[in-house]
Enzyme design. Structure first.
Site, PDB file in Angstrom:
ATOM      1  N   ASP A 329       0.849  -1.184   0.000  1.00  0.00           N
ATOM      2  CA  ASP A 329       0.000   0.000   0.000  1.00  0.00           C
ATOM      3  C   ASP A 329       0.881   1.228   0.000  1.00  0.00           C
ATOM      4  O   ASP A 329       1.902   1.254   0.681  1.00  0.00           O
ATOM      5  CB  ASP A 329      -0.883   0.004   1.246  1.00  0.00           C
ATOM      6  CG  ASP A 329      -2.158  -0.776   0.990  1.00  0.00           C
ATOM      7  OD1 ASP A 329      -2.672  -0.684  -0.133  1.00  0.00           O
ATOM      8  OD2 ASP A 329      -2.603  -1.492   1.908  1.00  0.00           O
ATOM      9  N   PHE A 399      -9.839  26.067   7.134  1.00  0.00           N
ATOM     10  CA  PHE A 399     -10.126  25.345   5.890  1.00  0.00           C
ATOM     11  C   PHE A 399     -11.520  24.750   5.977  1.00  0.00           C
ATOM     12  O   PHE A 399     -11.936  24.267   7.023  1.00  0.00           O
ATOM     13  CB  PHE A 399      -9.095  24.217   5.702  1.00  0.00           C
ATOM     14  CG  PHE A 399      -9.347  23.386   4.486  1.00  0.00           C
ATOM     15  CD1 PHE A 399      -8.856  23.793   3.255  1.00  0.00           C
ATOM     16  CD2 PHE A 399     -10.064  22.202   4.563  1.00  0.00           C
ATOM     17  CE1 PHE A 399      -9.088  23.026   2.127  1.00  0.00           C
ATOM     18  CE2 PHE A 399     -10.296  21.438   3.441  1.00  0.00           C
ATOM     19  CZ  PHE A 399      -9.802  21.853   2.217  1.00  0.00           C
ATOM     20  N   LYS A 417      -4.343  30.507   1.192  1.00  0.00           N
ATOM     21  CA  LYS A 417      -3.705  29.414   0.447  1.00  0.00           C
ATOM     22  C   LYS A 417      -4.767  28.358   0.212  1.00  0.00           C
ATOM     23  O   LYS A 417      -5.664  28.178   1.037  1.00  0.00           O
ATOM     24  CB  LYS A 417      -2.502  28.837   1.208  1.00  0.00           C
ATOM     25  CG  LYS A 417      -2.841  28.065   2.478  1.00  0.00           C
ATOM     26  CD  LYS A 417      -1.603  27.381   3.024  1.00  0.00           C
ATOM     27  CE  LYS A 417      -1.906  26.172   3.887  1.00  0.00           C
ATOM     28  NZ  LYS A 417      -2.595  26.466   5.160  1.00  0.00           N
TER      29      LYS A 417
END
Lengths: 704, 604
Positions: A329, A399, A417
C-alpha cells in the site's frame, strides 16, 4: 508463572505477560527452557515418536544394537568392551542431542503458550437475553451469535464484532502494544478479540466464535506448535535425507560381505565388528540435518513470532521466501502518509522570500501536517520564525471543504492558500490579474505527483507551494534489495495514475496500481499468479479479504476486521505493513538454513570415510593406511573420534539452527556462491582438524 | 603422457564439440515435428509405420500411458529375442548350424538362462554378453533379434530423454508426447540414417558385411584356421551409435574385422558419444534456452577430461614395479611405454584409454582393450564412470535423463541455499521430483552393491545347476582385491546397462545370468519410470518466471555444482567398495605387492 525475564527487572513485571517482550528478552539458552528441553530429549527417545524422523530412528536402532552386543560381550567377558561401551554411549548421545535441539525449539513456543494461556482465565460474560435483559454467564458458555455487553474494566469474553457503541480497548495481551486502541461499531475497526480489556465506555458485541476456536486459542496452538505440520519443502528435504540414509545403509550393510571376502583374500585381519559398522553408518547418514531439521522449522515460526507476526502455518512462512511479487500500500508503507511542502515557486516579480513569508503566515494556525510542514519549510529556507499572532490581532480563516482555502486576515491583508482554482477566483474577485505562468506551474507539479497550493495576498497571486508525498527514508534501498532478491514491488494507491507514476518512480517500485479498487487488487493478484508468480500483500479492511485470501501470503493487520484476519494466512499484531519485507526475509532464511546444513552434513562424510575406512581394514589391508591422512593414532580412536565429532557437531550447530544462517539480500547467484563456500567447502574441510583434535584428546585421556 | 596422446584426446573432444550443435539442432527439429532435409525419403516410411502399428501421431499420452507403452514394447522385444535365440536351430540364416547338431565343436549352447540374460541385455541397451557371438548365435539372431534391439532399445532411451525435456519445456499440460511416435522418429530419422552412413564408411575401411559361412584359411605356418565373418558392418555401426556395445565378435572392437584401422578406431569412439552430446543441445533448444544445454555439456566435458586424463595418465605411467626392475616404461621412439598389457598394439595407450573412458562415460560397453589388465587407477575410472550412472554424455537418451536426475538433486539442495523453493528451468522441484530422482539413484546403487554382496556370499555346491564351479566367487580368475574388482565391475556394468566387462570372470552360469539379468532390469526400468514420472509431474506445473532471485542454471557456478553432486554422490556411495577394490590395489601396487594373486585357497 514467574518468568526469568520478569525476575530480571522489576519494571518488566507488568509486561512479563506480553508474548513479544518475552520472546525478545529470552536469551538463546535460557536456563529454564534448557532444563525443560533437557527432560524432553529423554522423553523423545520413545521409538514410536522418533520413527517420524527416519535418520534419527536409524541412529537409535544402531545405538540399541550396539548396546545389546555390548551387554552380550560383557557377560562373555570379550575383549574391547571399553571401546564398544564408548561407541554405544556416543550413539545414544547423538540421538539425545538431536532430541534436545528439537525440544529446545519447541520449549520457546511452549513457554509463550503458557503465558498466553494464563491470560485466558475464565472470564465472566454479560449476555443479552432474548428479552433484552443481561444475564451473567461463564465465557466458556458463549456460542457464536450471542450478544454480550462489555464495560470499562471488563475482559472481553470472546472474539466478536462491535454492533453498538465505541470504546477504548487494551489489546496488549495480543499485540504487546500498551497504547489503547479504539473499537467501534461499523467500519473496519469493529473487531474485538477475546481476552482483551475494555478501558472506557460500553460496547455491545456479537460473539463470532465458539469456545476453543477463538483467536487466542488459535494463537496458543500456533506458538505451542501443536498444529505444526511439515511444510512442502521440509517433506521434500526429508525424502532426500531419507534417501541418502538408505544409500548409506546399502553401502554399509554390503560392506560386511565385502569385508569377509577381503579378509579371506588378504588372509589377515578380521571382519569389522557390529559396533564399527554401526559407527560408520551413523557417521555417514545425514544426522546433522536430520537432527536439526524440525528445530529449524520451529525456530523459523518462532522468529516470525518475535517480529510480532502470527503465521497461521509454517507453509505460509515458507511460501513468503518464494514470493515474486509484493503488493505494498502506498500510504503508510511507501510514503509517510502525509503530504509535505517541499518548495515555494513564486510568480514573476515576486521573490521566493515574500511567498514563503505569506505562506507561513497563512499557515501559522493550520494544525494539519501539511500546514505545519509549510511553516517548517519557510523556517528552514529563510529562517522565518513563527510570529506571535496574538500581537497582530489576526483572525484566522479555517479550511473548509466548501471553500477549499484557509488563511489569515490582519492589518487589512487577506492571505489565502488553497486549491489553485479557488485561489485564482479569490484574487480575481478582488480585481487582481492572474499571472499566466501560474496554471502552468500548477500543472507541472501535479504531473510529478505533487499537490499545488496557490497563495494569494488579496488580489495578488504570489505563487505556488509544492506539496508532496514523502517517500519513507530508506524505502528506496529496501526496494532495491528486494529487486536484487528477484522480488518485484507493486505499489497500490487510490491516487490518479499521474500522481501514482511519479511516486512510483521516486520510491523505485517496479509497478503500480492506481485508483485501485479491491476488485483491481484481486485481478492483479490473479494475473500475477497465472504467470507462475507468488504474491504477497497486506490488508486490513473487509473489502481486502478476497485479495488476502487469493494472495499466496496475505498479512492481515491486527487492527483490521475479523474478515480480513480470517482471509489472510498471517496476522501482524503491530499492524505495520512494511513488515512484509521482514517476513519474506525470514522465509528465505528458513530455506537457506535447511539447505546450508544439508550441504554441510553431506560434505562432512568425506572426512569420516578418511577416518573410518583405513581403521576398519587396518589389519586386513595395512596399505589402506595411506588414506589415514589425519594420522589418527589407532583404529579404535579413529572410529571413536569420528562418532564423537558426529554427535558434537549437532550440539554445536543448535544455535545456528535456532537463529538461522546469516542472511543478506543479494542475488541468487551471489548467495549460492557464498553459501557453497561456507557450508560446502567448510563442511568438507572443517571436520578434519576437529576429528584430529578429538583423536589427540582421546589419546591423552587413554580412552582409545 | 605423451604429446601425441594428449593431442589425440583433445582433437577427439573438439570434433565432438563441433558435431554437437548441428546434430542437436537436427534432433530438436525431428522431435518437434519440423520438416528436415531427409523428410522426402523418410516421411513415407514413418507414415507407413504408424499405419501398420495403428498409431495416431497427433494423440499424446500421459506419463503413465507413455510408461505403459514403453514397458509393453520392451516386454514384446524380450519375448521375441528370447524365442528367436531358443529356436535358432529351426530358423534360416544359420550357415554354421548353431542350435543344431551341426554346430561347431567349440560352440556355446543357448541355455534358457543365457537366452534370458541376453534378451534382457539387448532390450535394456546393455549388451552384456555372457557368450561369444561367433560361437553362439546364428546370423538371423544377430540381425533380426540383436541388431533390431540395438536400434529400438537406443530409440527408447532417446524417447525417454525427449519426454523428460518436454516435461521441462511445457507448462500446465497433462501429456508428455507419444511413445510410439518418439520411438519411430528416433529410429527412422536419427539412428537409421546415421548407422547407414557409418556402416558404409566401415565397409569402405574393410569391415565385412556378408551372409557367407566362416572362411577356412591356411596360415603362413601351414595350419588351417577358421576366420569368422558375417554381417558385421551393419551391426557395428549401430553398436557404437546406439551406445549398445555388443560386439559381433567376442573380441569386440579389438577385433580387426570390427575395428580395422586407426581411423575407424577414432570414428567409432566418436560414434559412442556423438548422439548423446548432440542431445544436450537438443535439450537447450527444446527448453528455449541453449545455454542450459551447453551447461550440461560443460559439466559432462569437465568429467570427461578428468576421467580421460586420469585413465590415460595411469596407463601411460604403467606399473612402477616394472620400472624399478629396470624395464623401460617411458614412451620412446620405438616403444609406447606404460602399460600395454591387454591393449592392441595397433591402437596404443592413448586411444585405448580414451575408448575405455568413453565407453563407460556412455552406456556403450564396447572395448578395444581389456580392462582387466589396466592399472588400478586406470581401471578405477571406467568403474567409477559406471557407478555415477553414466552421465558423462552417457548412453543415447539415458545420459541426458541421467544427468537431469542429478541436476534435480543438485538444484534441490543448492536451490534451498538461495532461499527459495528450488526451481530448475522455471519448474519447482518438489516432493515428487526429489522422490523419483532418489528412487532412480538408489535403485542402481542397490543393484550394484546388493548383487555384488549376495554373489560374494553365494555358496553353491560344485557341479550343481546354479553355478557349476561351486561358490560364485570361484568364477573369478584372480584372487585378492582384483577378484573383488572383477565381480564389482560385472554388476556395475550390468546395473548401469553398460555391458562392458572387466573380464576375468566366467559369467555364463545360471546364477550370474539370472542375477545379472535382474540387475539390468532394475538399472533400466527403475531409472526410466521415475524419469517419466518426473516428466509428467513437471509438464503439469506452471513455469515460474526467471528473476535475479532464481538460481541461474547456465553459468560456471551451476556446472561446478552439478559436477560436485555427481562426484560426491558417487564417491560417498561407493567409497567403501572401491577402497576394497581398485584403491587398495593401487596402494598394494605402490608397495610392490600382488593384488591379483591367483586364487589358490579354496573358498569354504
Amino acid at each position: 508463572m514467574v518468568t526469568p525475564a520478569a525476575n530480571s527487572s522489576s519494571t518488566e513485571d507488568l509486561t512479563a505477560l506480553i508474548p513479544r517482550r518475552m520472546a525478545r528478552a529470552r536469551p538463546l539458552f535460557d536456563r529454564e527452557l534448557t532444563q525443560r528441553a533437557f527432560k524432553q530429549s529423554f522423553v523423545k527417545l520413545n521409538p514410536a515418536t522418533l520413527i517420524k524422523n527416519p535418520v534419527m530412528f536409524v541412529v537409535e536402532i544402531g545405538a540399541a544394537l550396539t548396546s545389546v552386543y555390548l551387554v552380550r560381550d560383557l557377560f562373555r567377558g570379550a575383549p574391547g568392551v571399553g571401546f564398544d561401551f564408548q561407541i554405544s554411549l556416543w550413539l545414544w548421545f547423538t540421538v539425545l542431542f538431536a532430541n534436545f535441539a528439537e525440544a529446545m525449539a519447541e520449549a520457546r513456543g511452549k513457554a509463550q503458550a503458557d503465558t498466553l494461556r494464563k491470560t485466558k482465565t475464565d472470564s465472566v460474560a454479560k449476555r443479552v437475553t432474548a428479552n433484552g435483559k443481561l444475564e451473567t454467564v461463564s465465557a466458556s458458555q458463549l456460542r457464536a451469535g450471542d450478544v454480550v455487553v462489555s464495560e470499562a474494566d471488563d475482559i472481553i469474553p470472546g472474539d466478536g464484532e462491535v454492533i453498538e457503541g465505541i470504546a477504548t480497548v487494551d489489546e496488549s495481551v495480543i499485540t504487546g502494544e500498551s497504547a489503547p486502541v479504539i473499537r467501534e461499531s461499523g467500519g473496519d475497526r469493529s473487531a474485538v478479540t477475546g481476552g482483551t480489556k475494555v478501558l472506557s465506555d460500553r460496547i455491545k458485541i456479537r460473539i463470532t466464535s465458539n469456545p476453543g476456536e477463538t483467536f487466542l486459542d488459535r494463537m496458543i496452538a500456533l506458538v505451542e506448535g501443536a498444529q505444526r505440520q511439515k511444510t512442502p519443502n521440509e517433506i521434500a528435504l526429508n525424502i532426500l535425507i531419507a534417501g541418502m540414509t538408505l544409500i548409506f545403509l546399502l553401502a554399509v550393510v554390503t560392506l560386511q560381505p565385502f569385508a569377509v571376502f577381503a579378509v579371506h583374500a588378504a588372509g589377515s585381519g578380521s571382519v569389522p565388528s557390529v559396533a564399527v559398522l554401526v559407527s560408520l553408518l551413523v557417521c555417514l547418514i545425514p544426522t546433522t540435518i536430520g537432527g536439526l531439521l524440525s528445530a529449524i522449522g520451529i525456530a523459523g515460526m518462532d522468529r516470525v513470532m518475535q517480529h510480532n507476526v502470527l503465521a497461521m502455518s509454517g507453509k505460509a512462512v515458507e511460501a513468503s521466501g518464494d514470493i515474486n511479487t509484493l503488493l505494498l500500500d502506498k500510504t503508510g508503507t511507501i510514503t509517510l502518509g502525509n503530504r509535505q511542502a517541499v518548495a515555494f515557486i513564486p510568480v514573476r516579480e515576486v521573490s521566493e522570500r515574500e511567498l514563503s513569508e505569506a505562506a507561513q503566515l497563512a499557515s501559522l494556525a493550520d494544525e494539519t501536517p501539511e500546514g505545519r510542514s509549510i511553516v517548517v519549510l519557510a523556517k528552514e529556507k529563510f529562517q522565518l520564525r513563527g510570529r506571535d499572532l496574538s500581537e497582530m490581532n489576526a483572525s484566522f480563516i479555517p479550511f473548509s471543504a466548501y471553500t477549499r482555502m484557509s488563511g489569515v486576515d490582519f492589518d487589512g491583508r487577506q492571505l489565502r492558500k488553497g486549491a489553485t482554482d479557488v485561489v485564482i477566483k479569490f484574487a480575481a474577485e478582488r480585481g487582481g490579474t492572474i499571472p499566466p505562468e501560474l496554471a502552468e506551474t500548477a500543472e507541472r507539479i501535479a504531473r510529478v505527483g505533487g499537490t499545488p497550493l496557490a497563495v494569494a495576498d488579496g488580489p495578488r497571486v504570489l505563487g505556488i507551494i509544492h506539496l508532496k508525498d514523502i517517500v519513507k527514508g530508506g524505502m528506496k534501498e529496501r526496494l532495491t534489495q528486494l529487486r536484487a532478491m528477484g522480488i518485484r514491488s507493486v505499489m497500490i494507491t487510490g491516487d490518479n495514475p499521474l500522481t501514482a507514476a511519479a511516486i512510483a518512480q521516486e520510491a523505485g517500485v517496479d509497478d503500480f496500481l492506481a485508483q485501485a479498487t479491491p476488485k483491481d487488487k484481486l485481478e492483479y493478484i490473479r494475473k500475477e499468479q497465472a504467470g507462475g508468480r507468488l504474491v504477497a500483500m497486506t490488508g486490513d479492511g473487509t473489502n481486502d479479504a478476497p485479495a488476502l485470501a487469493q494472495a499466496d501470503v496475505g498479512v492481515a493487520m491486527n487492527t483490521g476486521t475479523m474478515a480480513a484476519k480470517e482471509a489472510g494466512n498471517m496476522v501482524d499484531l503491530d499492524s505495520n505493513p512494511t513488515k512484509l519485507i521482514e517476513v519474506v526475509a525470514i522465509g528465505k532464511q528458513l530455506l537457506i538454513t535447511r539447505g546450508a546444513l544439508t550441504t554441510f552434513s553431506i560434505m562432512n562424510d568425506v572426512s569420516k570415510y578418511f577416518a573410518i575406512i583405513p581403521a576398519m581394514f587396518a589389519a586386513t589391508y595395512p596399505e589402506l593406511n595411506a588414506l589415514n591422512i589425519m594420522r589418527l593414532h589407532s583404529p579404535e580412536s579413529a572410529v571413536l573420534a569420528a562418532v564423537i565429532f558426529n554427535a558434537l557437531i549437532i550440539i554445536a550447530l543448535v544455535p545456528l539452527a535456532l537463529r538461522g544462517v546469516k542472511y543478506k539480500p543479494q542475488s541468487a547467484a551471489a548467495m549460492l556462491r557464498r553459501n557453497l563456500w561456507i557450508y560446502g567447502l567448510g563442511g568438507l574441510i572443517a571436520p578434519f582438524p576437529c576429528i584430529w583434535m578429538i583423536d589427540r584428546i582421546l589419546g591423552l585421556l587413554h580412552l582409545a | 603422457m605423451t604429446a601425441s596422446g594428449v593431442l589425440y584426446i583433445v582433437v577427439f573432444f573438439l570434433t565432438l564439440l563441433a558435431l554437437t550443435k548441428p546434430l542437436g539442432l537436427y534432433m530438436a527439429n525431428v522431435f518437434e515435428g519440423r520438416r528436415t532435409f531427409i523428410h522426402p525419403a523418410v516421411r513415407p516410411l514413418e507414415r507407413l509405420t504408424y499405419r501398420a502399428l495403428g498409431v495416431r501421431e497427433d494423440v499424446e499420452q500421459r506419463w503413465t500411458q507413455y510408461a505403459a507403452s514403453l514397458l509393453a514394447f520392451s516386454l514384446a522385444g524380450f519375448l521375441f529375442v528370447y524365442l528367436l535365440q531358443r529356436l535358432q536351430g529351426f530358423l534360416p540364416l544359420n550357415p554354421m548350424g548353431f542350435g543344431t547338431k551341426h554346430a561347431p565343436a567349440n560352440h556355446t549352447p543357448m541355455t534358457p538362462d543365457l537366452a534370458f540374460n541376453t534378451a534382457v541385455s539387448f532390450i535394456t541397451n546393455t549388451n552384456w554378453q555372457a557368450y561369444g557371438g561367433e560361437t553362439t548365435l546364428s546370423y538371423l539372431v544377430q540381425m533380426a533379434a540383436l541388431t533390431v534391439q540395438n536400434f529400438v532399445s537406443a530409440a527408447v532411451g532417446i524417447a525417454v530423454a525427449i519426454a523428460l525435456i518436454r516435461g521441462f519445456a511445457r507448462k500446465q499440460m497433462n501429456t508428455i508426447g507419444n511413445f510410439w511416435v518418439d520411438l519411430t522418429r528416433a529410429t527412422l530419422y536419427v539412428l537409421l540414417p546415421l548407422s547407414f552412413l557409418f556402416a558404409l564408411f566401415l565397409c569402405a575401411r574393410g569391415v565385412p558385411q556378408t551372409f557367407k559361412r566362416y572362411v577356412r584359411a591356411k596360415t603362413l605356418a601351414g595350419s588351417s584356421q577358421t576366420i569368422a565373418i558375417g554381417p558385421v558392418a551393419s551391426q557395428e555401426a549401430i553398436k557404437m551409435l546406439g551406445t549398445n556395445g555388443g560386439g559381433f565378435f567376442n573380441q569386440n572392437s579389438a577385433h580387426p574385422y570390427e575395428n580395422p584401422t586407426p581411423l575407424t578406431n577414432f570414428m567409432e569412439i566418436l560414434a559412442i558419444l556423438v548422439i548423446s552430446s548432440g542431445l544436450t543441445y537438443t535439450f537447450g533448444k527444446m527448453v528455449g534456452d541453449t545455454r542450459q544445454g551447453w551447461a550440461l555439456f560443460a559439466a559432462m566435458s569437465v568429467l570427461f577430461f578428468a576421467g580421460a586424463f586420469i585413465c590415460y595418465g595411469a596407463e601411460q605411467a604403467g606399473n612402477p614395479n616394472l620400472a624399478r626392475l629396470g624395464i623401460e616404461t617411458r614412451a620412446t621412439r620405438t616403444q609406447p611405454g606404460g602399460n600395454m598389457e591387454g591393449k592392441e598394439v595397433r591402437f596404443g595407450i592413448a586411444s585405448s584409454a580414451l575408448w575405455a573412458t568413453a565407453t563407460t562415460d556412455a552406456s556403450n560397453g564396447s572395448v578395444n582393450s581389456m580392462l582387466d589388465s589396466y592399472t588400478p587407477l586406470g581401471g578405477l575410472i571406467p568403474m567409477f564412470n559406471l557407478q555415477t550412472d553414466e552421465v558423462i554424455f552417457g548412453g543415447v537418451g539415458s545420459g541426458l535423463y541421467g544427468i537431469l536426475m542429478y541436476a534435480i538433486v543438485g538444484v534441490f539442495i543448492a536451490g534451498l541455499m538461495v532461499g527459495r523453493t528450488p526451481e530448475y528451468l522455471g519448474k519447482k522441484i518438489e516432493q515428487k521430483e526429489v522422490k523419483m530422482a532418489m528412487i532412480a539413484i538408489i535403485a542402481t546403487a542397490f543393484a550394484i552393491l546388493v548383487f555384488t554382496a549376495v554373489t560374494l556370499d553365494a555358496r553353491f555346491a560344485a557341479h550343481g545347476y546354479w553355478n557349476s564351479p561351486g561358490p560364485a566367487v570361484a568364477n573369478v580368475n584372480n584372487g585378492g582385491p582384483h577378484g573383488f574388482s572383477e565381480i564389482l565391475y560385472a554388476f556395475s556394468s550390468q546395473a548401469e546397462n553398460n555391458g562392458s566387462a572387466f573380464a576375468g570372470l566366467n559369467v555364463n552360469t545360471p546364477w550370474y545370468n539370472l542375477v545379472g539379468g535382474l540387475a539390468m532390469l532394475i538399472g533400466r526400468f527403475f531409472f526410466i519410470i521415475p524419469a517419466l514420472a518426473i516428466a509428467g509431474s513437471l509438464a503439469a506445473k506452471k513455469k515460474v518466471p526467471e528473476t535475479s532471485g532464481t538460481l541461474p542454471t547456465h553459468g560456471t557456478l551451476f556446472v561446478g555444482l552439478l559436477v560436485g553432486v555427481i562426484i560426491v554422490v558417487g564417491a560417498l556411495t561407493f567409497f567403501p567398495a572401491l577402497s576394497l577394490g581398485p584403491l587398495v590395489e593401487y596402494f598394494l601396487m605402490l608397495k610392490g605387492k600382488l593384488y591379483s594373486s591367483l586364487w589358490l585357497t579354496t573358498w569354504s
